[in-house]
Design a protein around this motif. Structure first.
Motif, PDB file in Angstrom:
ATOM      1  N   LEU A  23     118.407 -28.756  54.139  1.00 36.55           N
ATOM      2  CA  LEU A  23     118.816 -28.710  55.480  1.00 36.55           C
ATOM      3  C   LEU A  23     119.831 -27.557  55.909  1.00 36.55           C
ATOM      4  O   LEU A  23     119.838 -26.942  56.941  1.00 36.55           O
ATOM      5  N   LEU A  24     120.804 -27.393  54.828  1.00 34.40           N
ATOM      6  CA  LEU A  24     121.720 -26.507  54.840  1.00 34.40           C
ATOM      7  C   LEU A  24     121.482 -25.264  54.006  1.00 34.40           C
ATOM      8  O   LEU A  24     122.438 -24.294  53.951  1.00 34.40           O
ATOM      9  N   LYS A  29     123.303 -20.541  57.408  1.00 27.36           N
ATOM     10  CA  LYS A  29     123.361 -21.878  58.187  1.00 27.36           C
ATOM     11  C   LYS A  29     124.962 -22.322  58.174  1.00 27.36           C
ATOM     12  O   LYS A  29     125.562 -22.804  59.154  1.00 27.36           O
ATOM     13  N   PHE A  30     125.612 -22.145  57.083  1.00 31.76           N
ATOM     14  CA  PHE A  30     126.991 -22.502  56.787  1.00 31.76           C
ATOM     15  C   PHE A  30     127.872 -21.650  57.791  1.00 31.76           C
ATOM     16  O   PHE A  30     128.774 -21.892  58.246  1.00 31.76           O
ATOM     17  N   ILE A  55     123.680 -10.762  61.055  1.00 34.53           N
ATOM     18  CA  ILE A  55     122.422 -11.549  61.309  1.00 34.53           C
ATOM     19  C   ILE A  55     121.514 -10.699  62.582  1.00 34.53           C
ATOM     20  O   ILE A  55     122.475 -10.450  63.242  1.00 34.53           O
ATOM     21  N   THR A  56     120.424 -11.006  62.258  1.00 30.09           N
ATOM     22  CA  THR A  56     119.467 -10.386  63.342  1.00 30.09           C
ATOM     23  C   THR A  56     119.220 -11.328  64.322  1.00 30.09           C
ATOM     24  O   THR A  56     119.453 -12.760  64.176  1.00 30.09           O
ATOM     25  N   PRO A  57     118.951 -11.153  65.639  1.00 34.01           N
ATOM     26  CA  PRO A  57     118.582 -11.850  66.661  1.00 34.01           C
ATOM     27  C   PRO A  57     117.540 -12.864  66.187  1.00 34.01           C
ATOM     28  O   PRO A  57     117.666 -14.066  66.509  1.00 34.01           O
ATOM     29  N   LYS A  58     116.522 -12.400  65.475  1.00 36.10           N
ATOM     30  CA  LYS A  58     115.316 -13.146  65.258  1.00 36.10           C
ATOM     31  C   LYS A  58     115.718 -14.505  64.273  1.00 36.10           C
ATOM     32  O   LYS A  58     115.540 -15.502  64.273  1.00 36.10           O
ATOM     33  N   VAL A  59     116.643 -14.031  63.270  1.00 33.41           N
ATOM     34  CA  VAL A  59     116.978 -14.997  62.158  1.00 33.41           C
ATOM     35  C   VAL A  59     118.050 -15.832  62.807  1.00 33.41           C
ATOM     36  O   VAL A  59     118.154 -17.101  62.396  1.00 33.41           O
ATOM     37  N   GLN A  65     117.315 -22.861  65.570  1.00 37.75           N
ATOM     38  CA  GLN A  65     116.391 -23.781  65.887  1.00 37.75           C
ATOM     39  C   GLN A  65     116.309 -24.953  64.691  1.00 37.75           C
ATOM     40  O   GLN A  65     116.091 -26.181  65.140  1.00 37.75           O
ATOM     41  N   ASP A  66     116.354 -24.450  63.640  1.00 38.26           N
ATOM     42  CA  ASP A  66     116.475 -25.468  62.403  1.00 38.26           C
ATOM     43  C   ASP A  66     117.579 -26.337  62.767  1.00 38.26           C
ATOM     44  O   ASP A  66     117.469 -27.609  62.361  1.00 38.26           O
ATOM     45  N   LEU A  67     119.063 -25.815  62.871  1.00 38.42           N
ATOM     46  CA  LEU A  67     120.070 -26.652  63.133  1.00 38.42           C
ATOM     47  C   LEU A  67     119.933 -27.726  64.132  1.00 38.42           C
ATOM     48  O   LEU A  67     120.178 -28.666  64.123  1.00 38.42           O
TER      49      LEU A  67
END
Length: 117
Positions: A23-24, A29-30, A55-59, A65-67
């Motif tokens: 998940l993390l 993510k952190f 970070i890139t906009p896509k990433v 979305q994952d979060l």
């Protein structure tokens, strides 16, 4: 290495650990969660420009979305011109704060130990 902490390595706990790590996992993510802890609700553009540098906009979009899929972030489409999107931590996400704090404390100790080598 001996420790005073008794860790339950039952199959159920090992699966729970794998779930949490999955998940993390990842580089961002952190950082995203920490930024939302520190600054509260933020627009996508603010997260991209100020809080999670590099970070890139896509990433960023994928990580958010994952979060969101994992109930850690709420996405709100704001009725503005142009339309803006903002992100807020959920109540469930607040439970990750001690984990993040512990990782930061460990990272600080680790950096100090490595630098003193």
């Amino acid at each position: 290495m001996k420790t005073d902490v008794c860790i339950d390595t039952s199959n159920e706990n090992m699966r729970a650990l794998r779930d949490a790590l999955e998940l993390l996992s990842g580089k961002w993510k952190f950082c995203i969660l920490l930024s939302l802890y520190m600054h509260g609700t933020q627009r996508f553009k603010d997260l991209l420009a100020n809080s999670v540098g590099g970070i890139t906009p896509k990433v960023l979009s994928k990580e958010l979305q994952d979060l969101e899929d994992n109930l850690l972030v709420t996405r709100t489409v704001n009725n503005t011109k142009p339309v803006t999107v903002s992100y807020t931590l959920t109540e469930h996400a607040i439970e990750t704060q001690p984990v993040i704090n512990a990782l930061i404390a460990f990272g600080v100790k680790h950096r100090t130990k490595i630098k003193s080598k």
